[in-house]
Design a protein around this motif. Structure first.
Motif, short mmCIF file in Angstrom:
data_model
loop_
_atom_site.label_atom_id
_atom_site.label_comp_id
_atom_site.label_asym_id
_atom_site.label_seq_id
_atom_site.Cartn_x
_atom_site.Cartn_y
_atom_site.Cartn_z
N SER A 254 8.74 90.11 52.72
CA SER A 254 8.40 90.56 54.06
C SER A 254 7.26 89.69 54.56
O SER A 254 6.81 88.80 53.88
N GLY A 255 6.77 89.98 55.74
CA GLY A 255 5.74 89.11 56.28
C GLY A 255 4.42 89.23 55.56
O GLY A 255 3.64 88.28 55.51
N ASP A 256 4.12 90.40 55.01
CA ASP A 256 2.79 90.54 54.39
C ASP A 256 2.74 89.89 53.04
O ASP A 256 3.69 89.87 52.29
N GLU A 257 1.62 89.37 52.72
CA GLU A 257 1.46 88.53 51.55
C GLU A 257 1.06 89.28 50.32
O GLU A 257 0.80 88.68 49.30
N GLY A 258 0.95 90.56 50.42
CA GLY A 258 0.32 91.26 49.31
C GLY A 258 1.09 91.26 48.01
O GLY A 258 0.58 91.59 46.97
N ASP A 259 2.36 90.89 48.05
CA ASP A 259 3.15 91.11 46.85
C ASP A 259 3.90 89.89 46.40
O ASP A 259 4.88 89.99 45.67
N THR A 260 3.47 88.72 46.81
CA THR A 260 4.27 87.56 46.46
C THR A 260 3.78 86.88 45.20
O THR A 260 4.28 85.84 44.83
N LEU A 261 2.81 87.49 44.52
CA LEU A 261 2.31 86.83 43.32
C LEU A 261 3.38 86.81 42.24
O LEU A 261 3.57 85.81 41.54
N VAL B 20 -8.66 77.07 41.27
CA VAL B 20 -7.82 75.96 40.85
C VAL B 20 -6.85 76.46 39.79
O VAL B 20 -7.27 76.94 38.74
N SER B 21 -5.58 76.33 40.06
CA SER B 21 -4.59 76.73 39.05
C SER B 21 -4.09 75.48 38.35
O SER B 21 -4.32 74.36 38.79
N TYR B 22 -3.38 75.69 37.25
CA TYR B 22 -2.93 74.52 36.49
C TYR B 22 -1.98 73.68 37.32
O TYR B 22 -1.89 72.46 37.17
N ARG B 23 -1.29 74.33 38.22
CA ARG B 23 -0.36 73.58 39.07
C ARG B 23 -1.11 72.68 40.04
O ARG B 23 -0.76 71.51 40.24
N SER B 24 -2.16 73.23 40.66
CA SER B 24 -2.92 72.39 41.59
C SER B 24 -3.53 71.22 40.85
O SER B 24 -3.56 70.10 41.34
N LEU B 151 -4.26 84.42 44.23
CA LEU B 151 -3.69 83.27 43.52
C LEU B 151 -2.50 82.68 44.26
O LEU B 151 -2.13 81.54 44.01
N THR B 152 -1.92 83.45 45.14
CA THR B 152 -0.80 82.88 45.89
C THR B 152 -1.27 81.74 46.79
O THR B 152 -0.48 80.90 47.19
N GLU B 153 -2.56 81.75 47.07
CA GLU B 153 -3.10 80.67 47.88
C GLU B 153 -2.86 79.31 47.22
O GLU B 153 -2.59 78.32 47.89
#
Lengths: 533, 456
Positions: A254-261, B20-24, B151-153
């Motif tokens: 979905s658009g919110d980013e809270g769960d894409t880890l 910094v993740s291992y991928r970056s 971490l998704t960042e």
């Protein structure tokens, strides 16, 4: 503490050694052939003016021979009190007091089934009907005093569910305590033996279904093709050891980013970048990813009831002149599709993907859902097959690295026949049947030889004219259904030695689980991605 | 290389406080992911030896977890439940079905867990595992990680920064599993290049010319051929022409513009002329000055234009007088134009055309700042020099709600002996729908059109 478990690979918790090269692994290839069983003709060749009754007649005509064969086997010797059952051709030909057996389509009349006349009477908007958990009326269940057996309380003659047998001639109401033990839904072709009682209802003593169709041998489709194309059929061709296939469903982006880890964790695992070298080698044996529906969480073109209510209240508040039914293009949020596209494009260079649409995906809502169009995937488009002037056959159509498939999907992978759906047929069957056993429902669907038995009754579908495409002609080796609440699996057997692995794939968004099936043994295992709390 | 990663990590993690993740790290230093994980470990160890708690890490543990309490996971493997999820009411299948499930022992299904955990919970997490098959550092951060979701960042940044890399080539060095069978097709080119559009315009131009209906070609021709009377009649015909013009899509108009470019082999751009001509010609009668002008620029015209010029001549004649009248008015109003001084009659219509044109342009001027300066035209001694606008067509809505197709200018230098492209300007400027019935009407039309020119 690292020495606790000898099997722990702690090589990555070490000082980097620049001299030793790290292995770059190669992925096992995947032999994949989709079948166009569920493809609808494109554009104007589709006709929606057809009557749905034709589908039922076609279905009965297709399955009657198989049912007759099985029923004849069982019922020709069926006798009660010296009376042998006699086969009757038409449903209306049963005579009172006479022991006979007949083949027809099951129809279930249930109080909470969506009724189009009621809907038109009550409301004026075009929206999906309210979701019901079960179609049987709860009060009926209590009356019958059997817990959740409400669905089959019709046998007691109470208000609520009625089960009927139908064919071209007419309908016959079924009763009898035997029915309580059966899984029945509208659209299943069954053979019943019994007699007509005083009320004009048919009391059922036994019931038979068409059971599993013929199962092709492994590699049969591919060998058949080579024979047809005139190439030398390598009957003893050494095929490399097949890898594994990963099946995931319900990514729910979905658009919110809270769960894409967890999505990222899955991506890294499949790419072979995360985890230790041993696990990476394991991951390199995964030759294909199948996404079984609901990759997006809110992208169906038909607005849900809630959407329409919100839109209506918004409109009323703004007092705007236009009332928009359905789709408000200004409210389109491209972020989920973009995220999905990026995710796919990050995985595609390493692994081929088959994408099935689900109930919430941006494609047709009636079954069979057509493949999600390439326009939704600007980045992943390069990996798809180029658009061709397609014929329905798809002969000579190139199979893309990234294959957008129909729902239900029928394909051959590493020689085995796969049949998969995004979950809508099973979820609909679930509403008819008391009880929670989804694996049993899936097994029943296979034994009825119908991939979507309740279409077109409560499951919207395309009005097939000549042939019901939902009839399963070849028994699959693996039947997977996406978007189920839990991971479940079992192996069922058929009367002539067929063996089918049934897999219920859980929703990734909720459980973080991916099913990995080893293609040599067809045994599934689960990989779960979690974040520690 | 050993120094690189320490430096890199010191800068990014400690100084810039980034995650910094291992991928970056592997993308930045172009190393294998496993090597990057080791680098992270080493850095983490050293830094924490120097100053404990300076660098925080998240770990990734893979293994087989101990069975969790039901509250934790709803997907507990079936080895626990067996097949006893056959609960209260599941009806036994009729005898025709395969052996009952309750009798089958459900085979245990292997469940592998991949768990992301912060370093403070590492021991706890390890305790929940039956057996751990691998463990490595996932990312480093200077301060504690408040929200694991951040971490998704890292991945998002990777996608952004390294989007230009070709995955099939570059990813091998990162340790991604390679697939030799991958099929990818090259991206199709974008929209067809403008040259083709110009060509189409050309093609369009030619067939347009023969028709007596106002067309761009005709305008071209008429512009070329006559300067004198064209302004007034230019306005009318241009308006008349303008009607069909907007009806053709603006793209067509643009094409005409570029078309005209092509048609001028001598490198003289005469889009203006085209337009004014087209506008001018329509029904205007050819005038004598036309004839003069015709001779003057026949060399420059297209064949098509020449052909059309004849047609133009006739209309020009009739409008000559009206043009003269208007010319005088216009002269006073117009400041600068590309007009030919030698032929006053011509000049005035030119001016008119230009006025209209410029007026029309003024409006779009505000919208597009593409005409930085005005035409500068030096005196002609049979030769005009200077900068000149090259017209591109633009459709805007004017005050009355009509769609006005105007020529927008691009500047260029020119030196030529030809009548100024007044007709061209007249045409687009006057490309409104209002029919100018006669001289008076034309005048009135001009008056109307003049209202376009708010600043001049």
């Amino acid at each position: 503490m690292n020495g606790q478990d000898p099997s722990t690979d702690t090589s990555l918790l070490e000082t980097p050694d620049m001299s030793t090269p790290h292995a770059v692994l190669d992925r096992t290839p995947s032999a994949y052939t989709p079948h166009p069983t569920y493809r609808l003709p494109p554009g104007s060749a589709r006709h929606y003016q057809n009557q749905y009754a034709d589908m039922y007649f076609a279905r009965l005509a297709q399955l009657k021979p198989a049912t007759l064969a099985i029923a004849a086997d069982a019922f020709d010797t069926f006798s009660i009190a010296d009376e042998t059952a006699r086969r009757v051709d038409r449903v209306l030909d049963v005579r009172q007091g006479e022991l006979c057996w007949v083949v027809g389509t099951c129809y279930m009349e249930m109080p909470l089934k969506p009724n189009v006349l009621d809907d038109i009477g009550k409301e004026h908007w075009i929206a999906a009907p309210p979701t019901r958990v079960k179609y049987d009326h709860p009060s009926v269940a209590l009356e019958a005093g059997e817990g959740a057996h409400g669905a089959h309380a019709g046998g007691t003659g109470g208000v609520g569910t009625q089960i009927m047998l139908e064919d071209e001639s007419g309908r016959l109401r079924l009763t009898g305590s035997f029915l309580r033990g059966c899984l029945l839904v509208t659209g299943a072709i069954v053979a019943v033996v019994g007699t007509e009682n005083k009320d004009g209802d048919f009391e059922v003593l036994d019931l038979r279904v068409p059971d599993l169709p013929r199962q092709p041998q492994r590699w049969e489709a591919d060998d058949g093709n080579t024979a047809l194309t005139g190439k030398k059929p390598g009957s003893k061709k050494k095929r490399p050891r097949a890898g594994k296939v990963a099946i995931v469903s319900g990514l729910g982006i979905s658009g919110d980013e809270g769960d894409t880890l967890t999505l990222d964790l899955l991506l890294e695992y499949l790419l072979g970048e995360s985890t230790s070298p041993a696990d990476q080698e394991d991951a390199s044996t995964i030759s294909r990813l199948i996404i079984a529906g609901n990759s997006l969480s809110h992208a169906s073109p038909i607005p849900s009831r809630q959407d329409v209510i919100t839109a209506a209240t918004k409109n009323a508040a703004k007092a705007s002149g236009t009332r928009k039914y359905g789709y408000d293009s200004a409210a389109y949020n491209a972020a989920p599709t973009d995220r999905l596209d990026q995710w796919l494009a990050s995985l595609l260079p390493s692994m081929p993907i088959t994408l099935l649409p689900g109930a919430q995906d941006p494609t047709s809502t009636s079954l069979p859902q057509q493949p999600i169009h390439a326009a939704m995937f600007p980045h992943s488009r390069n990996y798809m097959a180029p658009p061709t002037a397609t014929t329905k056959d798809g002969d000579g159509e190139e199979v893309g690295w990234f294959d957008s498939q129909t729902n239900p999907a029928d394909f051959t992978l590493d020689g085995f026949r796969f049949l998969g759906t995004g979950g809508q047929p099973v979820d609909d069957v679930y509403k008819y049947i008391a009880g929670e056993e989804r694996l049993e429902m899936m097994e029943a669907m296979l034994r009825w030889r119908l991939s979507a038995p309740t279409a077109p009754d409560t499951l919207p579908c395309y009005p097939f004219q000549d042939e019901d495409q939902f009839v399963i002609k070849d028994c699959p080796h693996v039947f997977f259904v996406g978007n189920q609440p839990r991971f479940e699996t079992t192996l069922i057997e058929g009367p002539v030695g067929q063996a089918v692995r049934i897999i219920a794939v859980p929703r990734f968004k909720e459980t973080g689980e991916v099913v990995v099936v080893d293609m040599e043994t067809l045994v599934p295992e689960v990989v779960r991605f979690e974040v520690f709390d | 290389m050993a120094q690189d990663y320490t430096e890199y990590l010191a800068i990014n993690v400690l100084n810039e406080q980034q995650l910094v993740s291992y991928r970056s790290l592997s993308r930045a230093l172009k190393v294998h992911s496993n090597l990057a994980k080791q680098m992270l470990y080493e850095f983490h160890r050293k830094q924490n030896a120097k100053k404990p708690g300076s660098v925080h890490a998240t770990y990734l543990i893979t293994g087989i977890r101990r069975a969790q309490s039901p509250a934790h996971t709803n997907g507990v493997h079936s080895q626990e439940d067996g097949d006893d999820t056959v609960m209260q009411s599941s009806p036994p299948l009729p005898s025709s079905f395969a052996p009952h499930h309750e009798e089958e022992a459900e085979e245990p299904v292997a469940v592998r867990s991949v768990l992301l955990v912060k370093e403070e919970h590492l021991e706890q997490a390890k305790a929940t595992f039956d057996s751990v098959t691998g463990i490595h550092i996932n990312s480093l951060q200077a301060n504690g990680l408040s929200d694991v979701q951040s971490l998704t960042e890292c991945n998002r940044k990777i996608v952004e920064s390294y989007a230009s890399e070709d995955p099939l080539q570059a990813w091998k060095q990162y340790g991604t599993i390679q697939n030799p069978n991958v099929k990818r097709r090259t991206q199709r080119k974008g929209p067809p290049p403008p040259a083709r559009i110009a060509k189409d315009a050309d093609a369009k131009m030619k067939p347009l010319a023969p028709t007596t209906k106002p067309t761009a070609l005709e305008k071209q021709a008429s512009k070329e051929s006559k300067d004198s009377q064209e302004s007034k009649p230019a306005s009318k015909p241009s308006s008349a022409k303008a009607t069909p013009e907007p009806s053709k899509k603006p793209a067509a108009v643009n094409r005409q513009g570029s078309d005209i470019f092509k048609s001028f082999a001598k490198g003289k751009t005469k889009p203006k002329k085209e337009d004014s001509q087209s506008s001018a010609e329509a029904t205007a009668a050819a005038t004598e000055p036309e004839d003069e002008a015709m001779g003057g620029f026949s060399e420059e015209e297209d064949d098509a234009e020449d052909g059309a010029a004849d047609v133009d001549e006739v209309p020009k004649e009739s409008e000559g007088k009206s043009k003269k009248e208007r010319e005088a008015d216009l002269q006073a109003m117009m400041d600068q134009e590309d007009e030919i001084m030698e032929d006053a009659a011509e000049a005035i219509p030119d001016k008119t055309a230009e006025e209209q044109d410029e007026g029309a342009i003024d409006k779009p001027d505000s919208q597009q700042a593409e005409e930085p300066a005005k035409d500068t035209v030096t005196m002609e001694n049979g030769r005009r020099r200077g900068r000149r606008r090259v017209m591109k067509k633009k459709t805007v809505k004017d005050e009355d709600g009509y769609l006005v197709t105007k020529e927008e200018a691009a500047w260029e230098s020119f030196s030529e002996d030809e009548p100024p492209p007044k007709k061209i300007e007249a045409a687009p400027a006057a490309s409104t729908n209002k029919p100018a019935a006669g001289k008076k009407a034309a005048k009135a039309g001009q008056g109307n059109i003049m209202s376009f020119f708010s600043k001049k």
